[in-house]
Design a protein around this motif. Sequence first.
Motif, PDB file in Angstrom:
ATOM      1  N   ASN A  60      22.963 -32.622   8.257  1.00 48.61           N
ATOM      2  CA  ASN A  60      22.517 -32.723   9.651  1.00 48.61           C
ATOM      3  C   ASN A  60      21.283 -33.618   9.718  1.00 48.61           C
ATOM      4  N   ARG A  61      20.759 -33.829  10.912  1.00 50.78           N
ATOM      5  CA  ARG A  61      19.588 -34.697  11.084  1.00 50.78           C
ATOM      6  C   ARG A  61      18.387 -34.178  10.301  1.00 50.78           C
ATOM      7  N   THR A  62      18.176 -32.885  10.346  1.00 50.60           N
ATOM      8  CA  THR A  62      17.044 -32.291   9.640  1.00 50.60           C
ATOM      9  C   THR A  62      17.132 -32.544   8.141  1.00 50.60           C
ATOM     10  N   ASP A  63      18.321 -32.415   7.591  1.00 47.94           N
ATOM     11  CA  ASP A  63      18.519 -32.676   6.161  1.00 47.94           C
ATOM     12  C   ASP A  63      18.128 -34.116   5.830  1.00 47.94           C
ATOM     13  N   PHE A  64      18.536 -35.051   6.654  1.00 45.91           N
ATOM     14  CA  PHE A  64      18.175 -36.462   6.444  1.00 45.91           C
ATOM     15  C   PHE A  64      16.658 -36.640   6.496  1.00 45.91           C
ATOM     16  N   ILE A  65      16.020 -36.091   7.515  1.00 51.90           N
ATOM     17  CA  ILE A  65      14.582 -36.280   7.699  1.00 51.90           C
ATOM     18  C   ILE A  65      13.798 -35.638   6.562  1.00 51.90           C
ATOM     19  N   ARG A  66      14.175 -34.424   6.171  1.00 51.06           N
ATOM     20  CA  ARG A  66      13.492 -33.781   5.033  1.00 51.06           C
ATOM     21  C   ARG A  66      13.648 -34.601   3.759  1.00 51.06           C
ATOM     22  N   THR A  67      14.854 -35.119   3.522  1.00 52.95           N
ATOM     23  CA  THR A  67      15.099 -35.938   2.331  1.00 52.95           C
ATOM     24  C   THR A  67      14.247 -37.201   2.367  1.00 52.95           C
ATOM     25  N   ALA A  68      14.176 -37.841   3.523  1.00 55.14           N
ATOM     26  CA  ALA A  68      13.372 -39.057   3.650  1.00 55.14           C
ATOM     27  C   ALA A  68      11.892 -38.763   3.404  1.00 55.14           C
ATOM     28  N   ILE A  69      11.408 -37.670   3.938  1.00 54.30           N
ATOM     29  CA  ILE A  69      10.006 -37.300   3.735  1.00 54.30           C
ATOM     30  C   ILE A  69       9.743 -37.001   2.265  1.00 54.30           C
ATOM     31  N   ARG A  70      10.617 -36.230   1.637  1.00 53.77           N
ATOM     32  CA  ARG A  70      10.432 -35.914   0.203  1.00 53.77           C
ATOM     33  C   ARG A  70      10.455 -37.180  -0.646  1.00 53.77           C
ATOM     34  N   ASN A  71      11.330 -38.118  -0.319  1.00 53.50           N
ATOM     35  CA  ASN A  71      11.374 -39.374  -1.069  1.00 53.50           C
ATOM     36  C   ASN A  71      10.069 -40.153  -0.917  1.00 53.50           C
ATOM     37  N   GLN A  72       9.520 -40.185   0.283  1.00 52.00           N
ATOM     38  CA  GLN A  72       8.249 -40.874   0.493  1.00 52.00           C
ATOM     39  C   GLN A  72       7.119 -40.165  -0.240  1.00 52.00           C
ATOM     40  N   LEU A  73       7.098 -38.851  -0.196  1.00 55.20           N
ATOM     41  CA  LEU A  73       6.064 -38.101  -0.924  1.00 55.20           C
ATOM     42  C   LEU A  73       6.176 -38.340  -2.426  1.00 55.20           C
ATOM     43  N   ALA A  74       7.400 -38.383  -2.932  1.00 56.26           N
ATOM     44  CA  ALA A  74       7.595 -38.646  -4.366  1.00 56.26           C
ATOM     45  C   ALA A  74       7.118 -40.042  -4.733  1.00 56.26           C
ATOM     46  N   SER A  75       7.343 -41.007  -3.864  1.00 56.80           N
ATOM     47  CA  SER A  75       6.926 -42.372  -4.179  1.00 56.80           C
ATOM     48  C   SER A  75       5.405 -42.528  -4.153  1.00 56.80           C
ATOM     49  N   HIS A  76       4.711 -41.620  -3.491  1.00 58.81           N
ATOM     50  CA  HIS A  76       3.249 -41.666  -3.424  1.00 58.81           C
ATOM     51  C   HIS A  76       2.605 -40.518  -4.201  1.00 58.81           C
ATOM     52  N   ALA A  77       3.357 -39.876  -5.087  1.00 58.10           N
ATOM     53  CA  ALA A  77       2.884 -38.675  -5.776  1.00 58.10           C
ATOM     54  C   ALA A  77       1.594 -38.915  -6.553  1.00 58.10           C
ATOM     55  N   ASP A  78       1.491 -40.036  -7.253  1.00 52.09           N
ATOM     56  CA  ASP A  78       0.277 -40.306  -8.025  1.00 52.09           C
ATOM     57  C   ASP A  78      -0.945 -40.432  -7.118  1.00 52.09           C
ATOM     58  N   ALA A  79      -0.803 -41.123  -6.014  1.00 50.32           N
ATOM     59  CA  ALA A  79      -1.923 -41.280  -5.077  1.00 50.32           C
ATOM     60  C   ALA A  79      -2.336 -39.927  -4.502  1.00 50.32           C
ATOM     61  N   VAL A  80      -1.355 -39.077  -4.194  1.00 50.77           N
ATOM     62  CA  VAL A  80      -1.655 -37.747  -3.659  1.00 50.77           C
ATOM     63  C   VAL A  80      -2.406 -36.924  -4.709  1.00 50.77           C
ATOM     64  N   LYS A  81      -1.916 -36.938  -5.948  1.00 51.83           N
ATOM     65  CA  LYS A  81      -2.584 -36.177  -7.017  1.00 51.83           C
ATOM     66  C   LYS A  81      -4.016 -36.651  -7.216  1.00 51.83           C
ATOM     67  N   GLN A  82      -4.228 -37.951  -7.225  1.00 53.16           N
ATOM     68  CA  GLN A  82      -5.576 -38.494  -7.403  1.00 53.16           C
ATOM     69  C   GLN A  82      -6.492 -38.078  -6.256  1.00 53.16           C
ATOM     70  N   SER A  83      -5.976 -38.088  -5.052  1.00 53.79           N
ATOM     71  CA  SER A  83      -6.771 -37.693  -3.892  1.00 53.79           C
ATOM     72  C   SER A  83      -7.122 -36.211  -3.951  1.00 53.79           C
ATOM     73  N   ILE A  84      -6.180 -35.382  -4.369  1.00 54.59           N
ATOM     74  CA  ILE A  84      -6.433 -33.945  -4.490  1.00 54.59           C
ATOM     75  C   ILE A  84      -7.556 -33.695  -5.495  1.00 54.59           C
ATOM     76  N   VAL A  85      -7.497 -34.366  -6.630  1.00 50.62           N
ATOM     77  CA  VAL A  85      -8.539 -34.206  -7.648  1.00 50.62           C
ATOM     78  C   VAL A  85      -9.871 -34.750  -7.134  1.00 50.62           C
ATOM     79  N   ARG A  86      -9.855 -35.942  -6.568  1.00 48.54           N
ATOM     80  CA  ARG A  86     -11.076 -36.597  -6.089  1.00 48.54           C
ATOM     81  C   ARG A  86     -11.765 -35.760  -5.012  1.00 48.54           C
ATOM     82  N   ASN A  87     -10.991 -35.152  -4.154  1.00 47.23           N
ATOM     83  CA  ASN A  87     -11.550 -34.366  -3.051  1.00 47.23           C
ATOM     84  C   ASN A  87     -11.645 -32.875  -3.350  1.00 47.23           C
ATOM     85  N   THR A  88     -11.352 -32.489  -4.575  1.00 47.77           N
ATOM     86  CA  THR A  88     -11.351 -31.085  -5.013  1.00 47.77           C
ATOM     87  C   THR A  88     -10.612 -30.181  -4.019  1.00 47.77           C
ATOM     88  N   LEU A  89      -9.385 -30.558  -3.729  1.00 49.36           N
ATOM     89  CA  LEU A  89      -8.541 -29.784  -2.825  1.00 49.36           C
ATOM     90  C   LEU A  89      -7.674 -28.813  -3.612  1.00 49.36           C
TER      91      LEU A  89
END
Length: 138
Positions: free
Chosen positions: A40-69
């Motif tokens: 369904n549409r939701t499945d597509f949107i969730r998949t697209a979001i997860r793919n984008q998050l995976a492609s930026h995973a290193d940047a997210v991890k670095q930001s979490i560490v840098r900002n002590t989140l």
Amino acid sequence: MADIHTLRDRQGDSEKITINLGFVDLGHIDLLVREGFYSNRTDFIRTAIRNQLASHADAVKQSIVRNTLELGLRRVSRRELEDAKAKGVRLQIQVVGLAAIDDDVTPDLARETIETITVLGALHASRDVKAALADRIR
């Protein structure tokens, strides 16, 4: 100390969002759903979001560490706040995910012990606690 849990993607552990899409983009999604690529549409949107998050995973991890989140579920209990108060400590809570302040936490206790609260995701707390912390929520 902090009570941190990793969140799993379950329907009850999610926040509803609304997005606006152009008609052509929506038509492309509907075509992929019709062709069986997504359920369904939701499945597509969730998949697209997860793919984008995976492609930026290193940047997210670095930001979490840098900002002590803290990542995942950050539960704030009455006991934790009472301990902080007894020690004269004021908390700076920073979470990527869900911050949940227990229902038995009073607005006064929250104001006395929480200096700031930054949540990238969702904050669950009583209406009174949210109101008491309104000037400290980032």
